[in-house]
Design a protein around this motif. Structure first.
Motif, short mmCIF file in Angstrom:
data_model
loop_
_atom_site.label_atom_id
_atom_site.label_comp_id
_atom_site.label_asym_id
_atom_site.label_seq_id
_atom_site.Cartn_x
_atom_site.Cartn_y
_atom_site.Cartn_z
N ALA A 39 -9.43 -17.15 4.90
CA ALA A 39 -10.66 -17.40 4.12
C ALA A 39 -11.20 -16.10 3.52
CB ALA A 39 -11.72 -18.07 4.99
N MET A 40 -11.02 -15.00 4.25
CA MET A 40 -11.47 -13.69 3.76
C MET A 40 -10.53 -13.13 2.69
SD MET A 40 -12.44 -11.82 7.39
CE MET A 40 -12.61 -10.21 6.59
N GLN A 41 -9.32 -13.71 2.57
CA GLN A 41 -8.28 -13.20 1.66
C GLN A 41 -7.90 -11.75 2.01
OE1 GLN A 41 -9.06 -14.14 -2.53
NE2 GLN A 41 -10.13 -15.99 -1.91
N LEU A 42 -7.76 -11.55 3.33
CA LEU A 42 -7.38 -10.25 3.87
C LEU A 42 -6.01 -9.80 3.35
CD1 LEU A 42 -7.59 -9.28 7.58
CD2 LEU A 42 -5.37 -9.28 6.46
N HIS A 43 -5.88 -8.49 3.12
CA HIS A 43 -4.63 -7.92 2.63
C HIS A 43 -4.40 -6.56 3.31
CE1 HIS A 43 -1.47 -6.63 -0.05
NE2 HIS A 43 -2.21 -5.66 -0.54
N VAL A 44 -3.16 -6.32 3.78
CA VAL A 44 -2.84 -5.00 4.34
C VAL A 44 -2.61 -4.04 3.19
CG1 VAL A 44 -1.17 -3.66 5.67
CG2 VAL A 44 -1.85 -5.93 6.48
N LEU A 45 -3.43 -3.00 3.11
CA LEU A 45 -3.40 -2.09 1.97
C LEU A 45 -2.39 -0.96 2.18
CD1 LEU A 45 -4.79 -1.50 -0.77
CD2 LEU A 45 -6.42 -0.07 0.48
N GLU A 46 -2.54 -0.20 3.27
CA GLU A 46 -1.57 0.87 3.52
C GLU A 46 -1.64 1.37 4.95
OE1 GLU A 46 -2.52 3.79 0.58
OE2 GLU A 46 -4.09 4.69 1.80
N TYR A 47 -0.54 2.04 5.32
CA TYR A 47 -0.38 2.57 6.67
C TYR A 47 0.44 3.85 6.54
CZ TYR A 47 1.68 2.93 11.38
OH TYR A 47 2.08 3.37 12.61
N ASP A 48 -0.08 4.94 7.11
CA ASP A 48 0.62 6.22 6.97
C ASP A 48 1.15 6.72 8.31
OD1 ASP A 48 -1.57 7.04 8.35
OD2 ASP A 48 -2.31 8.46 6.86
N GLY A 49 1.19 5.84 9.31
CA GLY A 49 1.64 6.26 10.63
C GLY A 49 0.47 6.59 11.55
N HIS A 50 -0.70 6.83 10.97
CA HIS A 50 -1.89 7.17 11.76
C HIS A 50 -3.07 6.24 11.45
CE1 HIS A 50 0.07 10.87 12.98
NE2 HIS A 50 0.38 11.06 11.71
N ARG A 51 -3.18 5.85 10.20
CA ARG A 51 -4.33 5.04 9.77
C ARG A 51 -3.82 3.78 9.10
NH1 ARG A 51 -8.71 8.64 9.90
NH2 ARG A 51 -10.04 7.28 8.67
N LEU A 52 -4.49 2.67 9.41
CA LEU A 52 -4.16 1.39 8.77
C LEU A 52 -5.38 0.95 7.96
CD1 LEU A 52 -2.30 -1.15 8.44
CD2 LEU A 52 -3.53 -2.12 10.39
N ALA A 53 -5.15 0.63 6.69
CA ALA A 53 -6.24 0.17 5.83
C ALA A 53 -6.02 -1.29 5.46
CB ALA A 53 -6.31 1.03 4.57
N LEU A 54 -7.06 -2.09 5.64
CA LEU A 54 -7.07 -3.49 5.21
C LEU A 54 -8.10 -3.65 4.11
CD1 LEU A 54 -7.10 -5.46 8.61
CD2 LEU A 54 -5.14 -4.62 7.31
N THR A 55 -7.89 -4.63 3.26
CA THR A 55 -8.83 -4.86 2.18
C THR A 55 -9.07 -6.36 2.00
OG1 THR A 55 -9.26 -4.40 -0.16
CG2 THR A 55 -6.99 -4.80 0.46
N THR A 77 -12.89 -4.60 10.08
CA THR A 77 -12.69 -3.39 10.88
C THR A 77 -12.00 -3.74 12.20
OG1 THR A 77 -14.96 -3.58 11.72
CG2 THR A 77 -14.60 -2.05 9.93
N THR A 78 -12.41 -4.84 12.82
CA THR A 78 -11.79 -5.24 14.09
C THR A 78 -10.30 -5.51 13.89
OG1 THR A 78 -13.89 -6.25 14.76
CG2 THR A 78 -11.96 -6.86 16.04
N LEU A 79 -9.97 -6.22 12.80
CA LEU A 79 -8.56 -6.53 12.53
C LEU A 79 -7.77 -5.28 12.13
CD1 LEU A 79 -8.93 -9.97 10.74
CD2 LEU A 79 -7.81 -9.53 12.94
N ALA A 80 -8.39 -4.34 11.45
CA ALA A 80 -7.69 -3.09 11.11
C ALA A 80 -7.32 -2.34 12.39
CB ALA A 80 -8.56 -2.22 10.20
N ALA A 81 -8.27 -2.26 13.32
CA ALA A 81 -8.00 -1.57 14.59
C ALA A 81 -6.95 -2.33 15.40
CB ALA A 81 -9.31 -1.43 15.39
N TRP A 82 -7.11 -3.64 15.48
CA TRP A 82 -6.17 -4.49 16.23
C TRP A 82 -4.77 -4.39 15.60
CZ3 TRP A 82 -3.38 -8.84 14.74
CH2 TRP A 82 -2.91 -9.67 15.77
N GLY A 83 -4.70 -4.41 14.28
CA GLY A 83 -3.42 -4.33 13.58
C GLY A 83 -2.73 -3.00 13.81
N LEU A 84 -3.51 -1.91 13.80
CA LEU A 84 -2.92 -0.58 14.02
C LEU A 84 -2.32 -0.50 15.42
CD1 LEU A 84 -2.30 2.29 13.20
CD2 LEU A 84 -4.67 2.92 13.73
N ILE A 85 -3.03 -1.02 16.42
CA ILE A 85 -2.48 -1.00 17.79
C ILE A 85 -1.18 -1.80 17.83
CG2 ILE A 85 -2.90 -1.67 20.19
CD1 ILE A 85 -5.94 -1.32 19.58
#
Lengths: 171, 171
Positions: A39-55, A77-85
């Motif tokens: 519903a949020m139309q979440l999209h994984v934007l980028e990941y550099d090995g240290h940081r994960l960005a969602l949009t 933010t919760t999903l970005a952190a959860w996704g990075l882990i």
């Protein structure tokens, strides 16, 4: 999804995963498993090995005032952190369930455009210690940090800090 | 919606509003103004003059593990607190915008059924002081508390505390 990925790559211990299909897999697992992420139309934007960005676009995440809904910002933010882990676990070939335990959020400025959340491990955290702890004890905790940018003037719109726990999955 | 309600009832200062159409109005304003509230299938459950309870079914708010998505739980608690402040403002005939400033959440247990969030003013807060402060200064702060019940064994699933600010709307 990440379980399959990890089990296909049992030898991966430390090498960072930048592969596009890994991020696609993460996005698909969130969109398939969590209707609100769709519903949020979440999209994984980028990941550099240290940081994960969602949009996510503003329109489906707007509130009554025309800016981003606080619930969408904290979900992102919760999903970005959860996704990075989950990415870090997959890189290490570990198979675990990841849960949020608590979170603190400061809403600093409204977001009037696209929502972008970027997560990283907290300043005192070590991924190698986290993975070792999980391997030795079957569970491990980590404090994550995330920010939402996109406020006017480039300022931080939201600051997020949360503790997560990973528990080794029983087969 | 609540602005119209308040302006139709200029003399209301202290009487609690238990009227069904007020709650319907609140529900409609959240569903119309916030697409994610619609996606969550949010519903105003009850209001006794002190506590506001919101509910949402599990299916649209599920996560990858089959229990309630943390983002939905925090959205529901945030909206319960925000909605209660708006009801109190409407009762007092005040017209103000309400913003969340920060929030702390503890996730205590998973929710495997319907989501129910109940909000009230924090233990040291006074609605009459909040309304007086808004009237005198044009803005006022209040700390709100909320809980999600519905975990197995009747235990609290999530504990939420947040600061909100109301700012008098300029016509």
């Amino acid at each position: 999804m990440l379980r399959e990925l990890a089990s296909r790559q049992p030898g991966r211990q430390t090498r960072a995963v930048y592969r596009y299909d890994t991020l696609q897999e993460l996005e698909r697992s969130m969109l398939e498993g969590i209707p609100i992420a769709r519903a949020m139309q979440l999209h994984v934007l980028e990941y550099d090995g240290h940081r994960l960005a969602l949009t996510a676009p503003l329109a489906p995440n707007v509130n009554d005032k025309g800016c981003a809904f606080g619930g969408s910002l904290i979900s992102l933010t919760t999903l970005a952190a959860w996704g990075l882990i989950n990415l870090k676990l997959a890189e290490a070939g570990a198979v675990a369930d990841v849960y949020v335990q608590d979170s603190n959020v400061e809403y600093l400025a409204p977001v009037w455009g696209e929502l972008v959340a970027e997560a990283s491990a907290g300043p005192d955290e070590s991924w190698s210690e986290f993975i070792a702890m999980l391997s030795d004890h079957g569970s491990a905790r980590i404090r994550m940090a995330a920010e939402v940018s996109g406020a006017e003037g480039g300022q931080v719109a939201l600051r997020f800090s949360a503790r997560f726990v990973a528990k080794r999955r029983k087969h």
